[in-house]
Design a protein around this motif. Sequence first.
Motif, short mmCIF file in Angstrom:
data_model
loop_
_atom_site.label_atom_id
_atom_site.label_comp_id
_atom_site.label_asym_id
_atom_site.label_seq_id
_atom_site.Cartn_x
_atom_site.Cartn_y
_atom_site.Cartn_z
N UNK A 140 0.00 9.70 2.19
CA UNK A 140 1.37 9.34 1.81
C UNK A 140 2.34 9.76 2.90
N UNK A 141 2.17 10.96 3.42
CA UNK A 141 3.07 11.47 4.46
C UNK A 141 2.94 10.64 5.73
N UNK A 142 1.72 10.23 6.07
CA UNK A 142 1.50 9.39 7.24
C UNK A 142 2.21 8.05 7.08
N UNK A 143 2.11 7.46 5.88
CA UNK A 143 2.81 6.20 5.62
C UNK A 143 4.32 6.39 5.76
N UNK A 144 4.84 7.46 5.17
CA UNK A 144 6.28 7.72 5.23
C UNK A 144 6.76 7.81 6.67
N UNK A 145 6.06 8.58 7.49
CA UNK A 145 6.47 8.76 8.88
C UNK A 145 6.40 7.45 9.67
N UNK A 146 5.32 6.70 9.46
CA UNK A 146 5.15 5.46 10.22
C UNK A 146 6.15 4.40 9.79
N UNK A 147 6.31 4.22 8.47
CA UNK A 147 7.21 3.16 8.00
C UNK A 147 8.65 3.47 8.36
N UNK A 148 9.04 4.72 8.27
CA UNK A 148 10.41 5.11 8.63
C UNK A 148 10.72 4.73 10.08
N UNK A 149 9.78 5.03 10.97
CA UNK A 149 9.97 4.73 12.39
C UNK A 149 9.88 3.24 12.67
N UNK A 150 8.91 2.58 12.04
CA UNK A 150 8.65 1.18 12.36
C UNK A 150 9.67 0.24 11.73
#
Length: 307
Positions: A140-150
């Motif tokens: 979940x944290x990985x998705x949050x970080x990636x989607x926020x940036x992308x």
Amino acid sequence: MLASPSDVNDEREIARKIIWEWNYLYSIHKKMVLLPIGWETHSAPLLGDRPQEIINKQVLGQSDLLIGIFWTRIGTPTGNFISGSAEEIEAHIKTGKPVMLYFSNKPVALDRVDNSQYQKLIAFKNEYMQRGLIETFSSIEDFKNKFERQLAIMINTTSYFKGFEEAGVIAVQNGEPIAVDKYINRLADVEQRKLKLSVKPKLWLNGASTNGASGDIKIDLNNKGETAYIKDIKLLSGNINLHSLSLPYELNKSERRYIFGRTTGENHISNTSYTIEVSYEDELGNKFISIIEGVGPKATITKTIEN
């Protein structure tokens, strides 16, 4: 539009929060507001066509960006495609509008996986790997970080969105034309309030216990809301020494944290009065103070103040 099967509800909610936060940070500068939509929130009952075709007209047709999220399921067949999400993606691609696809690699119990669904999803994923750039995430944290940036990369670099920023259109509200900056300011205020509510912690006590022989007290602090970043816990009054604080501390939703102490006065711990202040922040940095008042094992949060 958020397009995804039922096994990625958590990721869908995180995507919505990130979109609202993007509005709070960038909408005025970029002269646009992003509105997260999906069939479950933006469609209405209607007869006369396939259910998916109705969703396509009511929701997908109004969308500028489609975000697809998958884990172990592809979804329910529509009659024309292997799933509603797959049909939405293909229909959106045909319009020339951008699509972002995410695939989860999170661990999952094998007895919870529908093998037929999973195999169809793998074939679907492999097809789109040949047609463009997809993204995977491991938590979940990985998705949050990636989607926020992308998401920021998508808005800043895709030519489709530059037209919105450069158009300088005039919005209409209640039948009256208003400048787009003023309109966005109003929307940003509304979305900021929504965002603050969506990330708000909610501390509560699950009771307290005492040990009369040692004079120890243990207060069971819980969190029913979103993550609370506890910055300080201090005694305002009472003959108790607090210890083992280990601060700052991240108290996630549905987690607990014990506050330990020991009486220093003549009163038995069961009869000792105390007032404790807990200072914490939410994910946006908004500050809160909760006051715990009690006598021995009887403790409660009497008030919470938002600074």
